[in-house]
Write a protein that holds these residues in place. Structure first.
Motif, PDB file in Angstrom:
ATOM      1  N   MET A   1      51.054  14.186 -14.179  1.00 19.75           N
ATOM      2  CA  MET A   1      50.842  13.630 -12.849  1.00 19.75           C
ATOM      3  C   MET A   1      49.897  12.431 -12.898  1.00 19.75           C
ATOM      4  O   MET A   1      50.119  11.427 -12.216  1.00 19.75           O
TER       5      MET A   1
ATOM      6  N   HIS B   1      51.550   9.218 -13.884  1.00 20.00           N
ATOM      7  CA  HIS B   1      52.452   8.641 -12.882  1.00 20.00           C
ATOM      8  C   HIS B   1      51.744   8.334 -11.557  1.00 20.00           C
ATOM      9  O   HIS B   1      52.416   8.016 -10.571  1.00 20.00           O
TER      10      HIS B   1
ATOM     11  N   VAL C   1      50.145  10.239  -9.461  1.00 20.61           N
ATOM     12  CA  VAL C   1      50.152  11.249  -8.405  1.00 20.61           C
ATOM     13  C   VAL C   1      48.752  11.848  -8.328  1.00 20.61           C
ATOM     14  O   VAL C   1      48.235  12.368  -9.326  1.00 20.61           O
TER      15      VAL C   1
ATOM     16  N   ALA D   1      52.918  12.055  -1.356  1.00 21.96           N
ATOM     17  CA  ALA D   1      52.571  12.484  -2.716  1.00 21.96           C
ATOM     18  C   ALA D   1      53.664  13.384  -3.289  1.00 21.96           C
ATOM     19  O   ALA D   1      54.022  13.271  -4.476  1.00 21.96           O
TER      20      ALA D   1
ATOM     21  N   LYS E   1      56.610  11.242  -4.335  1.00 22.59           N
ATOM     22  CA  LYS E   1      56.286  10.544  -5.583  1.00 22.59           C
ATOM     23  C   LYS E   1      56.367  11.500  -6.774  1.00 22.59           C
ATOM     24  O   LYS E   1      56.879  11.149  -7.843  1.00 22.59           O
ATOM     25  N   LEU E   2      55.890  12.720  -6.576  1.00 28.90           N
ATOM     26  CA  LEU E   2      55.945  13.731  -7.636  1.00 28.90           C
ATOM     27  C   LEU E   2      57.389  14.063  -7.991  1.00 28.90           C
ATOM     28  O   LEU E   2      57.754  14.167  -9.167  1.00 28.90           O
TER      29      LEU E   2
END
Length: 455
Positions: free
Chosen positions: A79, A82, A84, A129, A132-133
């Motif tokens: 995470m 990236h 997050v 979020a 995005k994850l």
């Protein structure tokens, strides 16, 4: 405050020493959190400034989850790569096994945000979020050992099947028909038309915020690669303790961000799945608890998540869960003052030892539960035995005989018996729920149901 490590317990000392050795300075404000899951917090010096850290331990040796603490720590690293928002992981302690992570600023429960616009903003940032994850290539999570499903059915069952295997192994020598009913229903009804994979937090809605700013996702112990629709089932569970507002509106915002239209039947299925498998992983602890377990808190979670799982199945079937009459009092204890005396002995003990106080208080709550069992247990057992006999056609005299008969019925039943079994387990769970009313800080769960699914 720097501690004398010689005064620390054998449980606390290795955690303190790991923090000291890893960060190169003595931890400050070190303490163990007194709660149902062992953890610690402290302040350590990083790059010349104090940073709060959280040390997250395991639930207990007898508790099994589909992913390990080591994998959970690696999830944080993926995470972070990236972008997050989630706590940064500094390392792992091997004995006791625990994750050492950043303590993010902020708090939980957005219902406490006074300004409605700020509240909506933080909740939308949480959904952003998640989107995005879910966009992270699932192969990155496969590289740390998470199973990457090959089909839509596998995607739906990717969390639930390992949980089913765990609970079946745990109950190999003891029938427990409720979890077997959930297992068989989930296996028979897995959606075949949802094939978009994503990393699913599962216990969705766990995040921190600071003022009007989302600061990060937390808690990935039951995460997996699955259908992102399952997140909205997880939100329904989280909403019972930390209200999230209108989950339908959050779902529509997610759909606008991702283009993924989430069918209501998928949310109902995953409500049954996530709540049901949550209960599966905890029910074995009720038969083989560890001495440090807060028994009643875990039992509250078992019964509540089981009720919510049954609600998901009922929604999928289009049936209503009927109210069950409260049992009548008929004490099996010859002297009613005896259970109350036990509780008073626990609560009146004066001590400055916070750990001892915690254990005395949890023992007092267990005493309160046993007091209700003594008062209502005879009537509840009679009702349970009568229900088991009516369902199976067998005469049963003990709870163990009833469980065996119902378990055999569940295993032989086809989908045509689902509505009958939903009604049966609703009555059983309602009585178990009644026994827990007023027992401890988690007793609010006895009044909860999942937020309705809306189009």
């Amino acid at each position: 405050m720097v501690l004398d490590t010689s005064a620390l317990s054998e449980v606390d000392r290795p955690v303190y020493e790991w923090l000291r050795d890893h960060f190169g300075t003595e931890p400050q404000n070190f303490r163990r959190q007194l709660r149902w899951r062992i953890s610690w917090e402290a302040d350590v010096e990083i790059d010349g400034r104090l940073q709060g850290v959280l040390v997250r331990g395991a639930r207990g040796k007898a508790t099994r989850y589909p992913i390990t603490l080591h994998q959970e720590g690696q999830i944080h690293h993926v995470m972070e790569r990236h972008g997050v928002l989630a706590p940064k992981v500094y390392g792992m302690i091997e004995d006791p096994v625990a994750i050492v992570m950043e303590r993010l600023p902020g708090t939980i429960n957005t219902e406490l945000i006074e300004d409605s616009a700020d509240r909506a903003k933080v909740r939308r940032e949480f959904i952003e979020a998640l989107a995005k994850l879910h966009a992270i290539p699932v192969g990155e999570f496969g590289a740390i050992g998470l199973t990457v499903p090959k089909s839509a059915r596998d995607l739906a069952l990717n969390l639930y099947k390992p949980c089913i295997d765990i609970v079946r192994a745990a109950f190999v020598d003891r029938p427990f028909p409720l979890t077997e009913f959930y297992a068989l229903w989930l296996e028979r009804n897995a959606p075949e038309d949802r094939d978009r994979p994503g990393f699913v937090t599962a216990d969705a809605g766990q995040f921190l915020y600071d003022d009007d700013r989302f600061t990060g996702l937390i808690d990935f112990e039951v995460s997996y690669i699955g259908d992102p629709a399952a997140e909205f089932a997880g939100m329904r569970l989280r909403d019972t303790t930390e209200p999230l507002g209108d989950i339908t509106e959050l779902r529509k915002y997610y759909e606008a961000l991702t283009g993924d239209k989430i069918p209501l039947r998928a949310i109902a299925y995953h409500s049954a799945g996530f709540a049901g498998t949550n209960s599966m992983l905890m029910w074995p602890m009720m038969f083989k608890p560890e001495v440090q377990n807060d028994y009643v808190a875990y039992l509250q979670f078992c019964v509540a998540t089981s009720r919510w799982g049954l609600q998901g199945i009922a929604e999928s079937l289009g049936v209503r869960l009927d109210n069950v009459p409260d049992p009548e009092a008929n004490s099996a204890v010859p002297y009613d003052a005896a259970p109350e005396q036990l509780i008073n002995m626990m609560t009146s003990w004066e001590t400055d030892d916070t750990e001892l106080r915690f254990h005395l208080d949890t023992a007092a709550v267990l005493g309160r539960y046993l007091q209700r069992c003594a008062l209502y247990g005879g009537g509840i057992l009679a009702a349970d035995l009568a229900d088991a006999a009516a369902l199976t056609g067998q005469q049963v005299k003990t709870r163990r005989e009833a469980d065996a008969a119902v378990d055999a019925f569940v295993r032989a039943a086809g989908p045509e018996e689902d509505r009958t079994l939903v009604a049966f387990f609703n009555r059983w769970l309602s009585r178990q729920n009644f026994l827990l009313m007023g027992c401890g800080s988690q007793s609010y769960l006895t009044k909860t149901t999942l937020q309705p699914i809306k189009a």
